[in-house]
Design a protein around this motif. Structure first.
Motif, PDB file in Angstrom:
ATOM      1  N   MET A   1       8.261 -15.432  -5.241  1.00 27.84           N
ATOM      2  CA  MET A   1       9.131 -14.956  -6.322  1.00 27.84           C
ATOM      3  C   MET A   1      10.587 -14.833  -5.848  1.00 27.84           C
ATOM      4  O   MET A   1      11.512 -15.202  -6.591  1.00 27.84           O
ATOM      5  CB  MET A   1       8.630 -13.610  -6.848  1.00 27.84           C
ATOM      6  N   LEU A   2      10.788 -14.322  -4.644  1.00 27.24           N
ATOM      7  CA  LEU A   2      12.158 -14.220  -4.132  1.00 27.24           C
ATOM      8  C   LEU A   2      12.768 -15.593  -3.869  1.00 27.24           C
ATOM      9  O   LEU A   2      13.969 -15.796  -4.084  1.00 27.24           O
ATOM     10  CB  LEU A   2      12.182 -13.388  -2.860  1.00 27.24           C
ATOM     11  N   SER A   3      11.963 -16.544  -3.443  1.00 20.44           N
ATOM     12  CA  SER A   3      12.469 -17.903  -3.233  1.00 20.44           C
ATOM     13  C   SER A   3      12.841 -18.560  -4.553  1.00 20.44           C
ATOM     14  O   SER A   3      13.864 -19.251  -4.643  1.00 20.44           O
ATOM     15  CB  SER A   3      11.428 -18.741  -2.505  1.00 20.44           C
ATOM     16  N   ILE A   4      12.041 -18.335  -5.580  1.00 18.97           N
ATOM     17  CA  ILE A   4      12.367 -18.870  -6.906  1.00 18.97           C
ATOM     18  C   ILE A   4      13.631 -18.213  -7.443  1.00 18.97           C
ATOM     19  O   ILE A   4      14.479 -18.874  -8.049  1.00 18.97           O
ATOM     20  CB  ILE A   4      11.181 -18.690  -7.866  1.00 18.97           C
TER      21      ILE A   4
ATOM     22  N   VAL B   1      11.996 -25.443   0.280  1.00 21.98           N
ATOM     23  CA  VAL B   1      11.126 -25.414   1.462  1.00 21.98           C
ATOM     24  C   VAL B   1      10.455 -24.048   1.584  1.00 21.98           C
ATOM     25  O   VAL B   1       9.272 -23.948   1.906  1.00 21.98           O
ATOM     26  CB  VAL B   1      11.919 -25.786   2.728  1.00 21.98           C
ATOM     27  N   SER B   2      11.192 -22.974   1.282  1.00 22.00           N
ATOM     28  CA  SER B   2      10.592 -21.644   1.372  1.00 22.00           C
ATOM     29  C   SER B   2       9.550 -21.427   0.278  1.00 22.00           C
ATOM     30  O   SER B   2       8.562 -20.725   0.500  1.00 22.00           O
ATOM     31  CB  SER B   2      11.671 -20.569   1.329  1.00 22.00           C
TER      32      SER B   2
ATOM     33  N   MET C   1      16.935 -20.235  -8.436  1.00 16.10           N
ATOM     34  CA  MET C   1      17.526 -20.147  -9.776  1.00 16.10           C
ATOM     35  C   MET C   1      18.955 -19.613  -9.725  1.00 16.10           C
ATOM     36  O   MET C   1      19.804 -20.054 -10.515  1.00 16.10           O
ATOM     37  CB  MET C   1      16.662 -19.266 -10.686  1.00 16.10           C
ATOM     38  N   SER C   2      19.232 -18.669  -8.833  1.00 12.09           N
ATOM     39  CA  SER C   2      20.596 -18.161  -8.734  1.00 12.09           C
ATOM     40  C   SER C   2      21.548 -19.247  -8.224  1.00 12.09           C
ATOM     41  O   SER C   2      22.690 -19.347  -8.690  1.00 12.09           O
ATOM     42  CB  SER C   2      20.645 -16.925  -7.850  1.00 12.09           C
TER      43      SER C   2
ATOM     44  N   PHE D   1      16.437 -10.417 -15.759  1.00 11.83           N
ATOM     45  CA  PHE D   1      15.122 -10.322 -16.393  1.00 11.83           C
ATOM     46  C   PHE D   1      14.030 -10.808 -15.444  1.00 11.83           C
ATOM     47  O   PHE D   1      12.975 -10.172 -15.320  1.00 11.83           O
ATOM     48  CB  PHE D   1      15.125 -11.147 -17.681  1.00 11.83           C
ATOM     49  N   PHE D   2      14.276 -11.903 -14.752  1.00 16.19           N
ATOM     50  CA  PHE D   2      13.301 -12.437 -13.811  1.00 16.19           C
ATOM     51  C   PHE D   2      13.074 -11.478 -12.649  1.00 16.19           C
ATOM     52  O   PHE D   2      11.944 -11.263 -12.222  1.00 16.19           O
ATOM     53  CB  PHE D   2      13.790 -13.795 -13.277  1.00 16.19           C
ATOM     54  N   LEU D   3      14.135 -10.873 -12.137  1.00 15.42           N
ATOM     55  CA  LEU D   3      14.011  -9.918 -11.040  1.00 15.42           C
ATOM     56  C   LEU D   3      13.264  -8.664 -11.479  1.00 15.42           C
ATOM     57  O   LEU D   3      12.478  -8.105 -10.711  1.00 15.42           O
ATOM     58  CB  LEU D   3      15.397  -9.558 -10.506  1.00 15.42           C
ATOM     59  N   THR D   4      13.453  -8.251 -12.726  1.00 16.70           N
ATOM     60  CA  THR D   4      12.700  -7.115 -13.267  1.00 16.70           C
ATOM     61  C   THR D   4      11.214  -7.429 -13.348  1.00 16.70           C
ATOM     62  O   THR D   4      10.374  -6.597 -12.968  1.00 16.70           O
ATOM     63  CB  THR D   4      13.237  -6.754 -14.663  1.00 16.70           C
TER      64      THR D   4
END
Length: 99
Positions: free
Chosen positions: A40-43, A13-14, A47-48, A63-66
């Motif tokens: 990006m933070l919602s993805i 939803v976010s 994923m986490s 890697f994604f957070l970087t």
């Protein structure tokens, strides 16, 4: 099992809310950059959750957070450059022929 489905529903939803802001509220460059970071933070959150339920390692998340942090830094540099050259970040003041 119902609670687990609810935990997966909140990030989805976010993501949709972030996409809605990105598509329909694009008057200022700062607003679009903030909505991209929110997406990006919602993805990352989705994923986490997914990788923790599946029991996989979370090296890909680092890697994604970087990459998300690099995207944010690049967007901020673009915002500073646009504000210095044009005086504001409003998209209606940009002229494609002038750039």
């Amino acid at each position: 099992m119902l609670i687990l489905g609810f935990y997966f529903m909140i990030p989805l939803v976010s993501i949709v809310c972030g996409l809605w802001v990105f598509v329909f509220k694009r008057k200022h460059l700062l607003n679009t950059l903030l909505s991209l970071e929110y997406i990006m933070l919602s993805i990352f959150w989705f994923m986490s959750l997914h990788l923790s339920v599946m029991g996989h390692e979370s090296y890909f998340l680092l890697f994604f957070l970087t990459l998300a942090a690099c995207e944010g830094a690049l967007g901020l540099a673009l915002l500073v450059s646009v504000v210095r050259t044009h005086g504001n970040d409003c998209f209606s003041s940009f002229n494609v022929l002038q750039c």
